[in-house]
Design a protein around this motif. Structure first.
Motif, PDB file in Angstrom:
ATOM      1  N   LYS A   8       0.835  -1.203   0.000  1.00  0.00           N
ATOM      2  CA  LYS A   8       0.000   0.000   0.000  1.00  0.00           C
ATOM      3  C   LYS A   8       0.872   1.257   0.000  1.00  0.00           C
ATOM      4  CE  LYS A   8      -4.315  -1.525   2.188  1.00  0.00           C
ATOM      5  NZ  LYS A   8      -5.207  -1.343   3.363  1.00  0.00           N
ATOM      6  N   ARG A   9       1.918   1.231   0.777  1.00  0.00           N
ATOM      7  CA  ARG A   9       2.822   2.386   0.842  1.00  0.00           C
ATOM      8  C   ARG A   9       3.404   2.693  -0.537  1.00  0.00           C
ATOM      9  NH1 ARG A   9       8.584   2.823   1.470  1.00  0.00           N
ATOM     10  NH2 ARG A   9       8.610   0.562   1.326  1.00  0.00           N
ATOM     11  N   ARG A  10       3.852   1.656  -1.244  1.00  0.00           N
ATOM     12  CA  ARG A  10       4.437   1.869  -2.572  1.00  0.00           C
ATOM     13  C   ARG A  10       3.399   2.412  -3.557  1.00  0.00           C
ATOM     14  NH1 ARG A  10       9.503  -0.990  -3.051  1.00  0.00           N
ATOM     15  NH2 ARG A  10       9.381  -0.769  -5.320  1.00  0.00           N
ATOM     16  N   ILE A  11       2.177   1.882  -3.496  1.00  0.00           N
ATOM     17  CA  ILE A  11       1.135   2.330  -4.416  1.00  0.00           C
ATOM     18  C   ILE A  11       0.705   3.759  -4.112  1.00  0.00           C
ATOM     19  CG2 ILE A  11      -1.278   1.951  -5.081  1.00  0.00           C
ATOM     20  CD1 ILE A  11      -0.742  -1.051  -4.850  1.00  0.00           C
ATOM     21  N   TYR A  12       0.502   4.060  -2.836  1.00  0.00           N
ATOM     22  CA  TYR A  12       0.086   5.419  -2.475  1.00  0.00           C
ATOM     23  C   TYR A  12       1.168   6.444  -2.805  1.00  0.00           C
ATOM     24  CZ  TYR A  12      -4.118   3.843  -0.010  1.00  0.00           C
ATOM     25  OH  TYR A  12      -5.353   3.318   0.292  1.00  0.00           O
ATOM     26  N   GLU A  13       2.423   6.059  -2.653  1.00  0.00           N
ATOM     27  CA  GLU A  13       3.502   6.984  -3.005  1.00  0.00           C
ATOM     28  C   GLU A  13       3.462   7.291  -4.495  1.00  0.00           C
ATOM     29  OE1 GLU A  13       8.286   7.541  -2.239  1.00  0.00           O
ATOM     30  OE2 GLU A  13       7.460   5.518  -2.334  1.00  0.00           O
TER      31      GLU A  13
ATOM     32  N   ASP B 127       0.610  12.874   1.027  1.00  0.00           N
ATOM     33  CA  ASP B 127      -0.781  12.451   1.129  1.00  0.00           C
ATOM     34  C   ASP B 127      -1.001  11.661   2.417  1.00  0.00           C
ATOM     35  OD1 ASP B 127      -3.411  12.044  -0.623  1.00  0.00           O
ATOM     36  OD2 ASP B 127      -2.978  10.152   0.419  1.00  0.00           O
ATOM     37  N   GLU B 128      -2.164  11.886   3.054  1.00  0.00           N
ATOM     38  CA  GLU B 128      -2.447  11.238   4.323  1.00  0.00           C
ATOM     39  C   GLU B 128      -2.474   9.718   4.185  1.00  0.00           C
ATOM     40  OE1 GLU B 128      -3.106  10.951   8.354  1.00  0.00           O
ATOM     41  OE2 GLU B 128      -2.590  12.721   7.165  1.00  0.00           O
TER      42      GLU B 128
ATOM     43  N   VAL C 126      -0.109   7.244   6.505  1.00  0.00           N
ATOM     44  CA  VAL C 126      -0.628   6.175   7.364  1.00  0.00           C
ATOM     45  C   VAL C 126       0.001   4.826   6.982  1.00  0.00           C
ATOM     46  CG1 VAL C 126      -2.683   4.853   7.974  1.00  0.00           C
ATOM     47  CG2 VAL C 126      -2.794   7.348   7.848  1.00  0.00           C
ATOM     48  N   ALA C 127       0.061   4.542   5.668  1.00  0.00           N
ATOM     49  CA  ALA C 127       0.645   3.273   5.216  1.00  0.00           C
ATOM     50  C   ALA C 127       2.126   3.194   5.581  1.00  0.00           C
ATOM     51  CB  ALA C 127       0.457   3.113   3.716  1.00  0.00           C
ATOM     52  N   ALA C 128       2.839   4.308   5.450  1.00  0.00           N
ATOM     53  CA  ALA C 128       4.266   4.331   5.779  1.00  0.00           C
ATOM     54  C   ALA C 128       4.482   4.098   7.276  1.00  0.00           C
ATOM     55  CB  ALA C 128       4.877   5.662   5.353  1.00  0.00           C
ATOM     56  N   ALA C 129       3.607   4.671   8.099  1.00  0.00           N
ATOM     57  CA  ALA C 129       3.718   4.478   9.549  1.00  0.00           C
ATOM     58  C   ALA C 129       3.456   3.013   9.920  1.00  0.00           C
ATOM     59  CB  ALA C 129       2.738   5.393  10.276  1.00  0.00           C
ATOM     60  N   ASN C 130       2.467   2.417   9.279  1.00  0.00           N
ATOM     61  CA  ASN C 130       2.187   0.990   9.516  1.00  0.00           C
ATOM     62  C   ASN C 130       3.369   0.131   9.100  1.00  0.00           C
ATOM     63  OD1 ASN C 130      -0.388   1.446  10.525  1.00  0.00           O
ATOM     64  ND2 ASN C 130      -1.377   1.235   8.523  1.00  0.00           N
TER      65      ASN C 130
END
Length: 213
Positions: free
Chosen positions: A176-181, A188-189, A193-197
């Protein structure tokens, strides 16, 4: 429960509202493979520690660890290499680190009992002894594994390698982190959140289980 590549990708695509466009945006399967490569390369988790062995051949100095009969294609870093002399006697081989000694190994012709080695000098999966072996010996490696995707090793339905099934939830965070980035950038929020997880997962992923009696 161990998840397959397809199951993780499906969960992530649904969780990100299927925003990746097929044929245009990054392939989520490849992103998952790259994520696992990153995970193994940048960390030394206990569950990525592996062992494997192969037999030398008289007069042979170079061994392709990915070749048939060796089947150790995932060596990324050798922790230790041993010559198995008997069921109770093991001799640790000394890694060759000096350039001059590497040159000597490249031109060695006199056979000897294996006592030194280098990895990657002739190709990253090639294990070179300091001299041609003077007989048949078992060489056992203790090593850190890395994910090699050469030759179509993984298919969408294949089970995730190396990462224990109890930690597969973290791969969902990481993907998710890679896709959201890619989609929204690091401010982006959803990425935050994904990076923190993902960071929280990394802190717990190396925790070695303990057992009580």
């Amino acid at each position: 429960m161990a998840l397959s590549v397809t199951e993780i990708v499906t969960a992530v695509m649904r969780g990100t509202e299927n925003r990746l466009k097929s044929g245009v945006d990054p392939d989520p399967h490849m992103e998952l493979y790259l994520l696992i490569q990153e995970l193994l390369h940048e960390n030394r988790f206990w569950w990525a520690r592996r062992t494997g062995s192969f037999a030398t051949a008289a007069g042979t100095i170079l061994y392709d660890l990915s070749a048939s009969g060796k089947n150790i294609p995932d060596v990324e870093e050798v922790i230790a290499a041993y010559r198995i002399d008997s069921a109770t006697e093991f001799t640790e081989l000394t890694p060759i680190t000096l350039a001059l000694d590497e040159v000597a190994a490249l031109h060695a012709v006199v056979a000897a009992k294996p006592d030194t080695y280098t990895l990657g000098l002739d190709g990253w999966q090639n294990f070179r002894l300091g001299a041609p072996a003077d007989g048949v010996y078992t060489i056992r490696l203790i090593y850190w594994a890395g994910l090699n995707t050469d030759g179509g090793v993984f298919s969408p339905a294949s089970v995730i390698p190396y990462v224990p099934g109890t930690l597969h939830y973290g791969l969902i965070y990481g993907l998710k982190r890679r896709i959201y980035e890619f989609l929204f950038g690091q401010r982006d929020e959803r990425f935050i959140v994904a990076a923190a997880n993902w960071e929280r997962f990394l802190k717990s992923a190396g925790r070695k289980p303990s057992y009580t009696t």
